[in-house]
Write a protein that holds these residues in place. Structure first.
Motif, PDB file in Angstrom:
ATOM      1  N   UNK A   5       0.817  -1.216   0.000  1.00  0.00           N
ATOM      2  CA  UNK A   5       0.000   0.000   0.000  1.00  0.00           C
ATOM      3  C   UNK A   5       0.847   1.260   0.000  1.00  0.00           C
ATOM      4  N   UNK A   6       1.944   1.244   0.747  1.00  0.00           N
ATOM      5  CA  UNK A   6       2.832   2.406   0.791  1.00  0.00           C
ATOM      6  C   UNK A   6       3.505   2.621  -0.557  1.00  0.00           C
ATOM      7  N   UNK A   7       3.957   1.556  -1.187  1.00  0.00           N
ATOM      8  CA  UNK A   7       4.583   1.657  -2.507  1.00  0.00           C
ATOM      9  C   UNK A   7       3.572   2.165  -3.527  1.00  0.00           C
ATOM     10  N   UNK A   8       2.351   1.642  -3.488  1.00  0.00           N
ATOM     11  CA  UNK A   8       1.293   2.083  -4.406  1.00  0.00           C
ATOM     12  C   UNK A   8       1.013   3.579  -4.207  1.00  0.00           C
ATOM     13  N   UNK A   9       0.969   4.000  -2.957  1.00  0.00           N
ATOM     14  CA  UNK A   9       0.712   5.413  -2.653  1.00  0.00           C
ATOM     15  C   UNK A   9       1.822   6.310  -3.206  1.00  0.00           C
ATOM     16  N   UNK A  10       3.048   5.899  -3.040  1.00  0.00           N
ATOM     17  CA  UNK A  10       4.183   6.684  -3.548  1.00  0.00           C
ATOM     18  C   UNK A  10       4.159   6.747  -5.073  1.00  0.00           C
ATOM     19  N   UNK A  11       3.934   5.618  -5.724  1.00  0.00           N
ATOM     20  CA  UNK A  11       3.966   5.575  -7.190  1.00  0.00           C
ATOM     21  C   UNK A  11       2.775   6.259  -7.844  1.00  0.00           C
ATOM     22  N   UNK A  12       1.696   6.467  -7.100  1.00  0.00           N
ATOM     23  CA  UNK A  12       0.533   7.152  -7.669  1.00  0.00           C
ATOM     24  C   UNK A  12       0.519   8.642  -7.318  1.00  0.00           C
ATOM     25  N   UNK A  13       1.482   9.098  -6.532  1.00  0.00           N
ATOM     26  CA  UNK A  13       1.552  10.500  -6.136  1.00  0.00           C
ATOM     27  C   UNK A  13       2.289  11.306  -7.211  1.00  0.00           C
TER      28      UNK A  13
END
Length: 54
Positions: A5-13
């Motif tokens: 979830x953290x990686x997804x959040x970073x890559x979608x920011x």
């Protein structure tokens, strides 16, 4: 280790991925009554033209 979830959040920011767009909108202050300046102003957000975005 980062969670998925953290990686997804970073890559979608957009800030982290280089897709951040600045200057899409501007504030315009418009007098409520031109004859009575003491009434103050109203602030509205206005869209800038896409070719002026940074």
């Amino acid at each position: 280790m980062l969670s998925k979830g953290a990686v997804r959040s970073i890559l979608s920011n957009p800030r982290y991925t280089g897709r951040q767009v600045w200057s899409k909108q501007r504030k315009e202050e418009i007098l409520i009554d031109v004859e009575n300046v003491a009434l103050g102003h109203e602030t509205r957000m206005q869209w800038n033209r896409p070719e002026t975005w940074v």
